[in-house]
Scaffold this active site. Structure first.
Site, PDB file in Angstrom:
ATOM      1  N   CYS A 115      -6.721  -9.821 -27.404  1.00 46.60           N
ATOM      2  CA  CYS A 115      -6.755 -10.112 -25.971  1.00 46.60           C
ATOM      3  C   CYS A 115      -5.324 -10.023 -25.465  1.00 46.60           C
ATOM      4  O   CYS A 115      -4.423 -10.591 -26.086  1.00 46.60           O
ATOM      5  CB  CYS A 115      -7.306 -11.506 -25.726  1.00 46.60           C
ATOM      6  SG  CYS A 115      -7.354 -11.941 -23.979  1.00 46.60           S
ATOM      7  N   HIS A 158     -16.610  -9.892 -24.185  1.00 49.62           N
ATOM      8  CA  HIS A 158     -15.286 -10.517 -24.101  1.00 49.62           C
ATOM      9  C   HIS A 158     -14.840 -10.620 -22.634  1.00 49.62           C
ATOM     10  O   HIS A 158     -14.357 -11.661 -22.189  1.00 49.62           O
ATOM     11  CB  HIS A 158     -14.307  -9.676 -24.924  1.00 49.62           C
ATOM     12  CG  HIS A 158     -12.881 -10.137 -24.904  1.00 49.62           C
ATOM     13  ND1 HIS A 158     -12.240 -10.606 -26.027  1.00 49.62           N
ATOM     14  CD2 HIS A 158     -11.947 -10.182 -23.910  1.00 49.62           C
ATOM     15  CE1 HIS A 158     -10.995 -10.942 -25.708  1.00 49.62           C
ATOM     16  NE2 HIS A 158     -10.785 -10.686 -24.430  1.00 49.62           N
ATOM     17  N   GLU A 159     -15.041  -9.538 -21.881  1.00 50.82           N
ATOM     18  CA  GLU A 159     -14.586  -9.531 -20.480  1.00 50.82           C
ATOM     19  C   GLU A 159     -15.467 -10.430 -19.604  1.00 50.82           C
ATOM     20  O   GLU A 159     -14.953 -11.123 -18.720  1.00 50.82           O
ATOM     21  CB  GLU A 159     -14.560  -8.101 -19.928  1.00 50.82           C
ATOM     22  CG  GLU A 159     -13.572  -7.164 -20.638  1.00 50.82           C
ATOM     23  CD  GLU A 159     -12.161  -7.708 -20.795  1.00 50.82           C
ATOM     24  OE1 GLU A 159     -11.689  -8.429 -19.893  1.00 50.82           O
ATOM     25  OE2 GLU A 159     -11.521  -7.429 -21.827  1.00 50.82           O
ATOM     26  N   HIS A 162     -14.237 -13.819 -19.847  1.00 53.26           N
ATOM     27  CA  HIS A 162     -13.052 -14.061 -19.004  1.00 53.26           C
ATOM     28  C   HIS A 162     -13.469 -14.486 -17.594  1.00 53.26           C
ATOM     29  O   HIS A 162     -12.853 -15.373 -17.002  1.00 53.26           O
ATOM     30  CB  HIS A 162     -12.210 -12.781 -18.871  1.00 53.26           C
ATOM     31  CG  HIS A 162     -11.173 -12.611 -19.938  1.00 53.26           C
ATOM     32  ND1 HIS A 162     -10.216 -13.556 -20.198  1.00 53.26           N
ATOM     33  CD2 HIS A 162     -10.921 -11.587 -20.796  1.00 53.26           C
ATOM     34  CE1 HIS A 162      -9.426 -13.121 -21.186  1.00 53.26           C
ATOM     35  NE2 HIS A 162      -9.845 -11.925 -21.575  1.00 53.26           N
TER      36      HIS A 162
HETATM   37 ZN    ZN Z   1      -9.129 -10.798 -23.153  1.00 54.28          ZN
END
Ligand code: ZN
Length: 187
Positions: A115, A158-159, A162
């Site tokens: 990341c 993963h995004e 976020h």
């Molecule tokens: Zn990330």
């Protein structure tokens, strides 16, 4: 151009906040930000530029990592095939994404999930769906749908995390960072 310093570090509290839905039409500034984010990721994956501009290679960025708490992210996936003279990439932009379906099968990134907001070595694994289909909107507000498998599937998840204020490090079991390792397939 986005510099490495522009990307928020994990200690920044904004990364733990839930981003707000994108409202269309998108502003010129937000469209430019998204385009700059894609360019940053593309350059970061080309050795010449990652050295020249001191960029850590990355394939995904969410707006919140640039301090903009809006629900969109970009992914730049390398699609170079063996024998190609030049690297090629596929760009993804997606606003207000939702996972609409996913595999039962779980995978994890064997060499760790990177990341651009986490600048340290991390031990442990994060369970991710092997395949996901996500729906959302492009920059012009048109509905889009993407299917991701393997690395791209991990990147989508993963995004999306976020956008919900979650970093991958938050998902690693503190007591046992390799918990359930044998129930998932490493990629
Ligand atoms: Zn990330």
């Amino acid at each position: 151009m986005i510099k490495s310093n522009d990307i928020l570090d994990e200690l920044d509290n904004r990364l733990r906040q839930v981003s707000k839905e994108v409202v269309f039409p998108m502003s010129k500034e937000d469209k430019k930000l998204a385009t700059d984010m894609m360019e940053h990721l593309r350059l970061s994956q080309i050795e010449e530029f990652s050295l020249k501009y001191d960029l850590r290679p990355g394939m995904g960025l969410s707006a919140v990592q640039l301090g903009i708490l809006k629900r969109f992210f970009v992914i730049v996936e390398e699609t170079t095939k063996e024998g190609d003279k030049e690297q090629s990439f596929k760009n993804y932009f997606i606003a207000n994404p939702k996972i609409v379906s996913h595999s039962e099968e779980l995978i994890y990134a064997e060499f760790g999930e990177g990341c651009l907001s986490v600048n340290r070595e991390i031990e442990g694994i994060i369970p991710r769906y092997a395949r996901v289909t996500i729906e959302g909107y492009d920059m012009n507000g048109n509905k889009v749908s993407y299917r991701g498998r393997e690395e791209l599937s991990i990147a989508f998840q993963h995004e999306i995390d976020h956008l919900n204020g979650i970093l991958f490090v938050d998902k690693i079991d503190k007591e046992n960072p390799y918990k359930d390792e044998n129930k998932m397939r490493p990629i």
